[in-house]
Design a protein around this motif. Structure first.
Motif, PDB file in Angstrom:
ATOM      1  N   GLU A   1       0.844  -1.184   0.000  1.00  0.00           N
ATOM      2  CA  GLU A   1       0.000   0.000   0.000  1.00  0.00           C
ATOM      3  C   GLU A   1       0.884   1.240   0.000  1.00  0.00           C
ATOM      4  N   SER A   2       0.398   2.306  -0.601  1.00  0.00           N
ATOM      5  CA  SER A   2       1.153   3.548  -0.601  1.00  0.00           C
ATOM      6  C   SER A   2       1.323   4.011   0.830  1.00  0.00           C
ATOM      7  N   PRO A   3       2.538   4.389   1.216  1.00  0.00           N
ATOM      8  CA  PRO A   3       2.768   4.787   2.600  1.00  0.00           C
ATOM      9  C   PRO A   3       2.064   6.088   2.929  1.00  0.00           C
ATOM     10  N   HIS A   4       1.712   6.195   4.183  1.00  0.00           N
ATOM     11  CA  HIS A   4       1.109   7.446   4.642  1.00  0.00           C
ATOM     12  C   HIS A   4       2.151   8.542   4.513  1.00  0.00           C
TER      13      HIS A   4
ATOM     14  N   ALA B   1       5.260  16.473  -5.332  1.00  0.00           N
ATOM     15  CA  ALA B   1       5.075  15.260  -6.133  1.00  0.00           C
ATOM     16  C   ALA B   1       6.351  14.426  -6.158  1.00  0.00           C
ATOM     17  N   ALA B   2       7.509  15.092  -6.276  1.00  0.00           N
ATOM     18  CA  ALA B   2       8.783  14.374  -6.302  1.00  0.00           C
ATOM     19  C   ALA B   2       9.039  13.661  -4.983  1.00  0.00           C
ATOM     20  N   MET B   3       8.658  14.329  -3.886  1.00  0.00           N
ATOM     21  CA  MET B   3       8.869  13.708  -2.583  1.00  0.00           C
ATOM     22  C   MET B   3       7.944  12.506  -2.394  1.00  0.00           C
ATOM     23  N   ARG B   4       6.711  12.599  -2.866  1.00  0.00           N
ATOM     24  CA  ARG B   4       5.788  11.458  -2.780  1.00  0.00           C
ATOM     25  C   ARG B   4       6.352  10.266  -3.548  1.00  0.00           C
ATOM     26  N   ASP B   5       6.874  10.535  -4.749  1.00  0.00           N
ATOM     27  CA  ASP B   5       7.454   9.444  -5.548  1.00  0.00           C
ATOM     28  C   ASP B   5       8.633   8.804  -4.817  1.00  0.00           C
ATOM     29  N   ALA B   6       9.464   9.643  -4.216  1.00  0.00           N
ATOM     30  CA  ALA B   6      10.625   9.128  -3.498  1.00  0.00           C
ATOM     31  C   ALA B   6      10.204   8.278  -2.300  1.00  0.00           C
ATOM     32  N   VAL B   7       9.195   8.728  -1.578  1.00  0.00           N
ATOM     33  CA  VAL B   7       8.683   7.969  -0.427  1.00  0.00           C
ATOM     34  C   VAL B   7       8.147   6.608  -0.881  1.00  0.00           C
ATOM     35  N   ASN B   8       7.399   6.593  -2.005  1.00  0.00           N
ATOM     36  CA  ASN B   8       6.881   5.330  -2.544  1.00  0.00           C
ATOM     37  C   ASN B   8       8.016   4.388  -2.921  1.00  0.00           C
ATOM     38  N   ASP B   9       9.068   4.932  -3.541  1.00  0.00           N
ATOM     39  CA  ASP B   9      10.210   4.105  -3.931  1.00  0.00           C
ATOM     40  C   ASP B   9      10.896   3.499  -2.711  1.00  0.00           C
ATOM     41  N   VAL B  10      11.029   4.290  -1.654  1.00  0.00           N
ATOM     42  CA  VAL B  10      11.626   3.786  -0.419  1.00  0.00           C
ATOM     43  C   VAL B  10      10.790   2.640   0.145  1.00  0.00           C
TER      44      VAL B  10
ATOM     45  N   THR C   1      20.796  -0.910  -2.951  1.00  0.00           N
ATOM     46  CA  THR C   1      21.261   0.265  -3.694  1.00  0.00           C
ATOM     47  C   THR C   1      20.079   1.136  -4.096  1.00  0.00           C
ATOM     48  N   MET C   2      19.001   0.493  -4.586  1.00  0.00           N
ATOM     49  CA  MET C   2      17.801   1.240  -4.947  1.00  0.00           C
ATOM     50  C   MET C   2      17.232   1.983  -3.747  1.00  0.00           C
ATOM     51  N   LEU C   3      17.222   1.301  -2.602  1.00  0.00           N
ATOM     52  CA  LEU C   3      16.702   1.922  -1.388  1.00  0.00           C
ATOM     53  C   LEU C   3      17.561   3.116  -0.983  1.00  0.00           C
ATOM     54  N   GLU C   4      18.881   2.939  -1.045  1.00  0.00           N
ATOM     55  CA  GLU C   4      19.786   4.021  -0.667  1.00  0.00           C
ATOM     56  C   GLU C   4      19.611   5.218  -1.592  1.00  0.00           C
ATOM     57  N   GLU C   5      19.465   4.953  -2.906  1.00  0.00           N
ATOM     58  CA  GLU C   5      19.284   6.046  -3.864  1.00  0.00           C
ATOM     59  C   GLU C   5      17.969   6.780  -3.628  1.00  0.00           C
ATOM     60  N   ALA C   6      16.915   6.015  -3.312  1.00  0.00           N
ATOM     61  CA  ALA C   6      15.619   6.640  -3.045  1.00  0.00           C
ATOM     62  C   ALA C   6      15.678   7.498  -1.781  1.00  0.00           C
ATOM     63  N   GLU C   7      16.376   6.984  -0.750  1.00  0.00           N
ATOM     64  CA  GLU C   7      16.498   7.754   0.488  1.00  0.00           C
ATOM     65  C   GLU C   7      17.311   9.028   0.268  1.00  0.00           C
ATOM     66  N   LYS C   8      18.377   8.911  -0.547  1.00  0.00           N
ATOM     67  CA  LYS C   8      19.176  10.103  -0.857  1.00  0.00           C
ATOM     68  C   LYS C   8      18.347  11.126  -1.632  1.00  0.00           C
TER      69      LYS C   8
END
Length: 469
Positions: A27-30, A47-56, A117-124
């Motif tokens: 589910e999409s995170p709160h 919008a960019a931050m929402r996408d990044a949160v979803n990727d994380v 790596t994907m997680l680290e990039e999304a968090e960055k």
């Protein structure tokens, strides 16, 4: 093959198209209210931050589905076995089964690496989006002042390089700590007479390969920078004795660091390490102090027990599941801190009692239920911390009474166990020998055992002992 997990029997090869079939869609995170994040007001940034949160969230979900990552040493063993089978052209059933298991381990590790790596990039990306917005609110005068300071420090670096190039004065020590440096010039590798280099409390994100040119360097301090990796060329620093890279963002130490055979002190605490180089113990034979606390290390390489010169080992606040069974080979170890590995560390090997030189031992905040039966052999202990464990042996009442009470309890427990075993043996002796001779043998055997193991025992050492027996 004994080092490999035997439960891995399926292939972990997954194509991008299969992800949705294998892992349930999360589910999409709160998303936290922007009222609590005042810098985020631009719709595009939102919008960019929402996408990044979803990727994380999605990356974390996949990593959770993959399960635990194989430790570094297991993966090294698996790679070596695959190479061995390929080189020999062995097609036997046993070899093919080994090959299948090893490949599964390697593929699982590679998938973990990819998604981490994907997680680290999304968090960055998430962090940089917020920082970008926050930067718009910075005070321009303060930023201007910081720029002037940065220019001044660059001038200081330039002055050092100019002085070295002139050859008028040999530069053996450089302290550039707290200068807000973002870059260390490649030219620094030309200071080949340098003995001490302190670059702590800066903003360095990388160290140039040219550092290998500091052939006389003995002390390198890189505390509190932004380093995510160290150059492989660091392994060429053959005279390096002290290396401090604590408080950075290192996820691994380069294998080449094992070639720094003069190292006596290594501090890599407060980073993001999940493992240590497999051969670190075989090659860093002169290391006396190893500090790797406040990381995410899941296991110690078995080679660590070969560090015959090691006096201090600090691995507290990690994720250790166990320590090497042969840790008793660290014959000169004086301080061992295994505290705060919490639910991961549940027991200790019996061989820890072989470290007779041990003076300070911290086992607090773990899930240890019992100390090894031979724990009383650690006769040189002066400090012992056991709080925060669900101890049954010794009982909590004994543990809370302090070091002397614990040692007396464990010593008596082991002596009593030896006596029980000796009593069983003596029954056999009595059947085959005259009664007087059998009893003498039994008594002499018991006495030799006690004296050898403990060097004497005071039966009145602690009032807690009689409660159990």
């Amino acid at each position: 093959m004994d080092a490999l997990p035997v439960v891995i029997t399926r292939s972990f090869t997954i194509s991008p198209d299969d992800d949705n079939d294998i892992y349930p869609a999360s589910e999409s995170p709160h998303f936290e209210s922007f009222e609590r994040m005042p810098y985020i007001s631009d719709p595009e940034l939102s919008a960019a931050m929402r996408d990044a949160v979803n990727d994380v969230a999605e990356s974390r979900s996949v990593l959770e589905a993959l399960g635990p990552r194989p430790d570094h040493e297991t993966v090294d063993v698996a790679r070596a076995r695959v190479e061995e089978i390929n080189a020999a052209g062995d097609t036997s059933e046993e070899a093919m089964q080994d090959y299948k298991v090893c490949k599964a381990v390697i593929e699982l590790d590679e998938m973990h690496e990819a998604y981490e790596t994907m997680l680290e990039e999304a968090e960055k990306r998430l962090e940089s989006i917020y920082e970008e917005a926050a930067d718009d609110y910075e005070d321009y005068e303060e930023a201007g002042e910081a720029m002037k300071i940065g220019e001044l420090m660059n001038e200081e670096v330039a002055a050092i390089l100019k002085a070295a190039k002139s050859g008028k004065k040999a530069i053996e020590k450089v302290d550039l700590s707290g200068r807000k440096l973002k870059i260390l010039p490649e030219e620094f590798g030309g200071l080949n007479l340098l003995v001490v280099l302190n670059l702590s409390y800066n903003k360095l994100e990388w160290i140039p390969d040219s550092i290998a040119g500091l052939e006389h360097l003995e002390e390198l301090i890189l505390v509190a920078n932004l380093l995510e990796s160290l150059p492989d060329s660091m392994g060429l620093l053959e005279n390096l004795k002290i290396l401090n890279v604590s408080s950075n963002k290192l996820s691994a130490l380069p294998d080449s660091i094992c070639h720094c055979r003069s190292l006596e002190e290594l501090d890599a605490s407060f980073n993001k390490l999940t493992y240590l180089p497999t051969n670190i113990g075989h090659e860093l034979v002169n290391l006396k102090r190893l500090r790797v606390q406040l990381n995410k290390i899941r296991s110690l390489p078995t080679s660590i027990v070969e560090m015959k010169s090691l006096r201090l080992l600090d691995v507290h606040f990690n994720e250790l599941h166990a320590i090497p069974q042969t840790i008793g080979k660290l014959a000169n170890l004086e301080t061992l801190n295994l505290s705060s590995n919490f639910s991961d560390l549940t027991d200790l090997p019996e061989t820890i009692s072989d470290i007779i030189s041990l003076k300070e031992l911290d086992l607090s905040n773990n899930q240890i239920h019992a100390l090894p039966n031979t724990f009383g052999r650690l006769v040189n202990l002066t400090k012992l911390k056991l709080d925060g464990n669900p101890l049954e042996i010794p009982p909590t009442s004994v543990a809370s009474a302090g070091l002397d009470a614990v040692m007396a309890y464990m010593t008596k427990r082991w002596v009593d166990m030896l006596m029980d075993v000796d009593d069983e043996k003596s029954m056999l002796f009595v059947k085959e020998e005259p009664e007087e001779e059998g009893l003498l043998n039994h008594g002499a055997s018991w006495l030799r055992t006690v004296v050898t193991l403990f060097g004497g025992f005071d039966s009145d050492a602690d009032c807690h002992l009689d409660h159990q027996y």
